[in-house]
Design an enzyme around this catalytic site. Structure first.
Site, PDB file in Angstrom:
ATOM      1  N   GLU A 265     131.266   2.358   5.289  1.00  0.00           N
ATOM      2  CA  GLU A 265     130.480   2.355   4.049  1.00  0.00           C
ATOM      3  C   GLU A 265     131.142   1.520   2.961  1.00  0.00           C
ATOM      4  O   GLU A 265     131.244   1.947   1.811  1.00  0.00           O
ATOM      5  CB  GLU A 265     130.267   3.795   3.558  1.00  0.00           C
ATOM      6  CG  GLU A 265     129.373   4.600   4.499  1.00  0.00           C
ATOM      7  CD  GLU A 265     129.074   6.010   4.003  1.00  0.00           C
ATOM      8  OE1 GLU A 265     129.868   6.521   3.214  1.00  0.00           O
ATOM      9  OE2 GLU A 265     128.041   6.556   4.407  1.00  0.00           O
ATOM     10  N   ASP A 338     125.616  12.597   9.751  1.00  0.00           N
ATOM     11  CA  ASP A 338     126.289  12.856   8.477  1.00  0.00           C
ATOM     12  C   ASP A 338     125.898  14.192   7.862  1.00  0.00           C
ATOM     13  O   ASP A 338     125.142  14.219   6.900  1.00  0.00           O
ATOM     14  CB  ASP A 338     125.983  11.728   7.490  1.00  0.00           C
ATOM     15  CG  ASP A 338     126.840  11.818   6.241  1.00  0.00           C
ATOM     16  OD1 ASP A 338     127.814  12.573   6.249  1.00  0.00           O
ATOM     17  OD2 ASP A 338     126.520  11.124   5.259  1.00  0.00           O
ATOM     18  N   GLU A 366     125.797  18.810   0.299  1.00  0.00           N
ATOM     19  CA  GLU A 366     125.216  17.501   0.006  1.00  0.00           C
ATOM     20  C   GLU A 366     123.778  17.391   0.493  1.00  0.00           C
ATOM     21  O   GLU A 366     122.915  16.896  -0.222  1.00  0.00           O
ATOM     22  CB  GLU A 366     126.068  16.395   0.647  1.00  0.00           C
ATOM     23  CG  GLU A 366     125.455  15.006   0.485  1.00  0.00           C
ATOM     24  CD  GLU A 366     126.311  13.898   1.095  1.00  0.00           C
ATOM     25  OE1 GLU A 366     127.413  14.200   1.587  1.00  0.00           O
ATOM     26  OE2 GLU A 366     125.863  12.734   1.061  1.00  0.00           O
TER      27      GLU A 366
END
Lengths: 688, 688
Positions: A265, A338, A366
């Protein structure tokens, strides 16, 4: 009238319950009995243990308890042996953990047995995604407890008090390490100013058995040291890291080690210099080795070009198996993508047979409703840990493949991305504390059941109210029946509910862009790399829905050991909870229920909403047992959660309906939102 | 697979249905058969009638129909007699109405009987609350069809086309008058520029049997004529009005008369000069008398000081009974307050025995969800019209007390506040057209049942699609079973649903300030006159809820004739739908269901929400029968309605719970909104 009277009384009692801001977590002060402590040694950690005993002893008044440090082979790491009046361990940390266990059992009324109680993992560590400016990436409980923008290097007495409370909470559940900064690391964390603050933190955490660790940016030699390169094989780079690590240990002698997110990333990594993950990790490991430090090297990597992001970590790391130093641990997220509400386990677990591997869980929610949704994560982690990889025959669970049971690992560890911030209640949502608690408990005992953890946490966190303490055995009975049972059930059902209203049947990564809170299956701006957009993952079209990872598709199934590869490969044998993870299927595909895939999807989304509504009922009913501050906070969160669950359901069903072209079964409640408006509001909000 | 296939086909068919913007209302063009018309006279109205026959004849091909004007005693006003091949009436308007009735029956398949068909009221009139600047007070369907700000006095061909369509729609349901401007009248409406526009409108409406009327501001002589006063007994004022009315009739020879809102909500009136309503109304009536014009004088009056607003119209007007000229009609709203979702009938009905009284209904949904909520109002009007006042013994219904059956009235009339604007579909919501239709039908036949009206309207409005016309008898049967029946039931239930989620059990006037859409039971800014604030009406406190209008309270019950006064006065005999209108009761008062008042309130609010959800299901199921434009528009409105119903429920229950201090029954779905946030959002929105 009688019923009414009792209801009124109940509500009245509630208002008398002392307001609780939740800051005490599961360590709620309770009346203690006098206790005599016999302990022949003296260390700061033993002092903490003795303080805790005096503070929380609920055994016989005036009893004598003996704390004994003596080497015993059956005891591993910081393990201990317990009896009603004695704690025995190999070291003072073991004593401390034994004391916390003893006190917990006294408080919850569990039996105190004399079995050996060893931790599953050597290192049980939190990852804080805290930035030097005090912000917390994916943090929903306020700013960092470690860092701040203004007066960044002043350590106040308030800081110290908070860090001590933090250390105590972690120690009480067996967490013995913490990474103080974000994996997307700012290089300046290695500067002297920051390291001096790390020193103070480490000093406060040390008596509680906690070591500190840091995340580092792989390009620090260039950025910070002004070197021309950060190539891990470059002598100057190696020297720079050696010197830096020496400096760190001069400041923090028991420093734990480094966490690295490399070549992921946008983060720099060894590949930038034509080197491998092993080259990078080993260089750091060599520098840490003299001090006993470890490198936790993340396997969370993916490039924009691959056809299936889910396969990449495996593809990149498997060829390197056996090439890592013995103080390197590859840190692998529970699933291949993820931290989604549901993923199959990462195929790296068990597959890397000659490398230390550690699981990384995400405590902060998240993708699971931030600090708004009540989602108890233990069932998700339990599902991962107990997944059978078959890599060394049946029973090769993820837990056993990482805790040293199957593979010889020089180090074992497990990490949890923290959900902690400056909010009074630490975690934003009162029930999010249970996830911090659960991570610690599972890290200690990887075979604990979610139900056990939920019950422990509820007893510790919600029973110990002033009204309860004055309560009779009648109160105990009604508390158990009317509070503990339904609330525990709510916790145990909560993750499945979130899966239902967010990503049922193996759907994944269809959340709103960037904020990762609401739904966003449509999100795909022009030019955006495909693997950051939901359509890449759900593949919905008039033909069907789901990501084909079979042998005829991306062949991700091949990364799993048999019989899983075959099982996942066939829709008839693939668990339906993973169906659309592995398969692209027509909308009218017949499910085990007899329903079409489309109908099943509708029923699942609807069920999720109904479950949240049932949680609301559960919670409203327990009002008499909860102080008004926490009651109201949770009640309000559940209301928002319900609205958000409805939004998820409406958005996903209306979006997918464009492709399925089939009606939402008429037995089900209809949408109350319009797709175009949801999309408009979402893009307006995410543009802000 | 078979089921799936048929569903797909159904959805597919839908998209083939020709998109309908709703502009055709219930007058949807359909294939007609050739017809011969015999008619010995020739008037513009007869021409319209003949055009309509040619356009819509669905009887035998080549049949001959005879239109005969001949005086017959049994025929009243514009009544008619019908057979399959003949229409007979006293005048050309009667012929026109007969033709529309004949065509409607042909289209809906009803029997064509030879009974006399007389209108219940002489004047069946719309009140447009349209302002000269084109805005429409409480209008939710776009700007005025009569007035606009720019190019205000240009009459375009588009204007004329629209006015003709408007006239035709009204004539088709028997409406024969329209007040072109707001009762909160701008004085300039009487200026020549406006009167010349009125002239054009009148010319277009005239062939359709419609007269035009104007609202006037009582202080016009001072404001417009620059007189020193507008005292109705002042000779100059009288002369001014006489001259003005003469001028009007010189421009519009068949002008219908004036509508006056005087001494109400800040509007000037005769009281400003020490005169009575009778003084004011009679002065205007005298000026109109030579031309056959009438005065409709509104009884909607209340002062800020009275203890019970509900009593004031009665208190002010009853002493004047018998003092009004015979061309004055007192226009009385259906209930004593203001067009609430449910009110008992106004006690003035039947009580004024020597004065002409006319009911005023509100077609526009000021308090019933604007153009967003699907609420069919016929049941509300039917409830009012069939209410027994007992003023002349049992059976003295509001209908019979106003239509001339019981009292000798020189004029009879009924008014409806229009819901018409420039929106393509005229009314904002496709189903709001049904309320315009229903008003006309009830004004013609005050004893029509809501069910009959709903069925007529649905057959006319939703059957006549291109796909339907090609349909077989199979299609007809399935349309009747799968569309007509459920949608009719939805319409019939819709008003009670709105009462449930807005103001159950006699609650009233607890809406959001000013906008009158969402809930606002808390609204009471400092200094605001009490009778404009919801707490004045609900009187909620820890003691109980409701407005005490019993003999021990405001004694409003006394305004009703026995046995109603006694019945309303006793909570045991008071209909529960009016309970909190007449009584202040403790939260634990036992209802007929056995529930407490609080629980019943909760169940009613919840039921309202569930009803809207069931409407959503009903509508979604009929998708195959509706063109996509109207289907989608109604579907979206129902979604908004559901959200708003939930908001009403949450807001009212959470607000009242502060006083009841009792839990919402746990069997019921929990709130998803927080009271403080609802209040904050409401005050932010209303402050904008």
């Amino acid at each position: 009238m009688k019923h009414l009277f009792s209801v009124c009384c109940s509500l009245f009692i509630t208002t008398l319950l002392f307001a609780q801001d939740g800051h005490e977590l599961w360590l709620r002060s309770s009346k203690s009995q006098p206790v005599n402590i016999v302990c022949s040694k003296k260390t700061p950690t033993l002092s903490v243990a003795m303080d805790e005993l005096r503070r929380g002893w609920q055994g016989k008044s005036g009893a004598t308890i003996t704390l004994t440090i003596t080497k015993e082979k059956a005891l591993k790491y910081d393990g201990f042996k317990l009896s009603e009046n004695a704690v025995q361990a190999n070291n003072d940390k073991g004593i401390l953990y034994g004391v916390y266990e003893l006190l917990r059992r006294q408080q919850t009324g569990e039996n105190i047995t004399s079995e050996v109680n060893n931790p599953s993992y050597e290192t049980r560590i939190l990852n804080h995604w805290d930035n030097p400016d005090g912000s917390v990436e994916r943090g929903y409980a306020g700013h960092s407890i470690f860092w701040r923008k203004d007066e960044a290097f002043t350590v106040t007495s308030q800081d110290k008090k908070l860090w001590q409370e933090y250390a105590r909470a972690n120690a009480s559940v067996g967490i013995n390490g913490t990474v103080l900064n974000n994996v997307n690391a700012a290089p300046q964390i290695l500067n002297a100013d920051y390291l001096n603050r790390v020193k103070v933190i480490a000093e406060i955490l040390r008596p509680y058995g906690m070591k500190v660790y840091l995340s580092v940016k792989f390009s620090s030699p260039a950025l910070l040291g002004k070197l021309k390169t950060s190539d891990p094989l470059d002598p100057e780079v190696i020297a720079w890291w050696k010197a830096k690590i020496k400096e760190i240990y001069s400041i923090v002698p028991d420093f734990g080690g480094l966490l690295v997110k490399a070549s992921s990333e946008g983060q720099p990594g060894p590949q930038d210099f034509g080197r491998t993950h092993a080259d990078g990790a080993n260089m750091l490991a060599d520098a840490l080795k003299p001090y006993g430090g470890i490198v936790m090297w993340r396997a969370f990597v993916y490039s924009p070009n691959d056809k299936d992001r889910a396969k990449q970590a495996y593809n990149e790391f498997m060829p390197l198996d056996g090439q890592f130093r013995d103080n390197v641990i590859i840190q692998v997220k529970n699933g291949p993508i993820d931290f989604q509400p549901r993923e199959p386990f990462s195929p790296l677990f068990g597959a890397m047979k000659n490398t230390s591997v550690m699981p990384e869980f995400q405590i902060t929610q998240e993708y699971l409703g931030h600090a708004t949704h009540l989602v108890f994560l233990a069932p998700m982690w339990e599902e991962c840990l107990q997944s059978d990889t078959y890599q060394k025959g049946e029973g090769s669970t993820v837990a056993r493949c990482t805790d040293g049971s199957i593979y010889q690992q020089n180090h074992t560890a497990i990490a949890g991305v923290a959900n902690i911030g400056l909010d009074a209640n630490w975690c934003g949502h009162h029930f999010a504390q249970a996830n911090w608690y659960a991570f610690g408990r599972l890290a200690w005992n990887v075979n604990l059941k979610s139900e056990q953890i939920a019950e422990e946490w509820l007893r510790l966190t919600f029973y110990n109210d002033s009204s309860a303490r004055t309560g009779s055995s009648d109160y105990n009975a009604s508390w158990t029946n009317d509070f503990l049972k339904p609330v525990k059930q709510m916790m145990l059902d909560s993750r499945e509910a979130a899966v239902n209203y967010m990503t049922p049947l193996g759907l994944h990564h269809i959340m709103s862009a960037n904020e990762h809170y609401g739904p966003g299956p449509w999100w795909a701006p022009k030019g955006m790399r495909a693997d950051w957009t939901p359509p890449y993952y759900h593949q919905a079209s008039v033909i069907g829905i789901g990501f084909d990872r079979t042998t005829k598709g991306s062949d991700a199934v091949e990364q799993y050991h048999q019989p899983l590869a075959s099982q996942f490969n066939d829709p008839a044998t693939c668990p339906e909870k993973f169906l659309l993870w592995f398969h692209h299927l027509p909308w009218n595909y017949t499910m085990k229920s007899g329903r079409t895939l489309w109908d099943e999807l509708c029923y699942d989304y609807d069920k999720g909403v109904q479950q949240v509504r049932s949680f609301q009922k559960t919670w409203d009913k327990v009002q008499p047992y909860v102080d008004s501050t926490r009651f109201t906070a949770v009640q309000r969160s559940l209301r928002s959660q319900c609205q958000n669950a409805i939004l998820w359901k409406d958005a996903c069903l209306l979006y997918f309906q464009q492709f399925s072209r089939m009606p939402i079964p008429y037995a089900l409640e209809r949408p109350v939102n319009n797709l175009d408006e949801i999309i408009k509001n979402d893009s307006r909000r995410t543009a802000e």
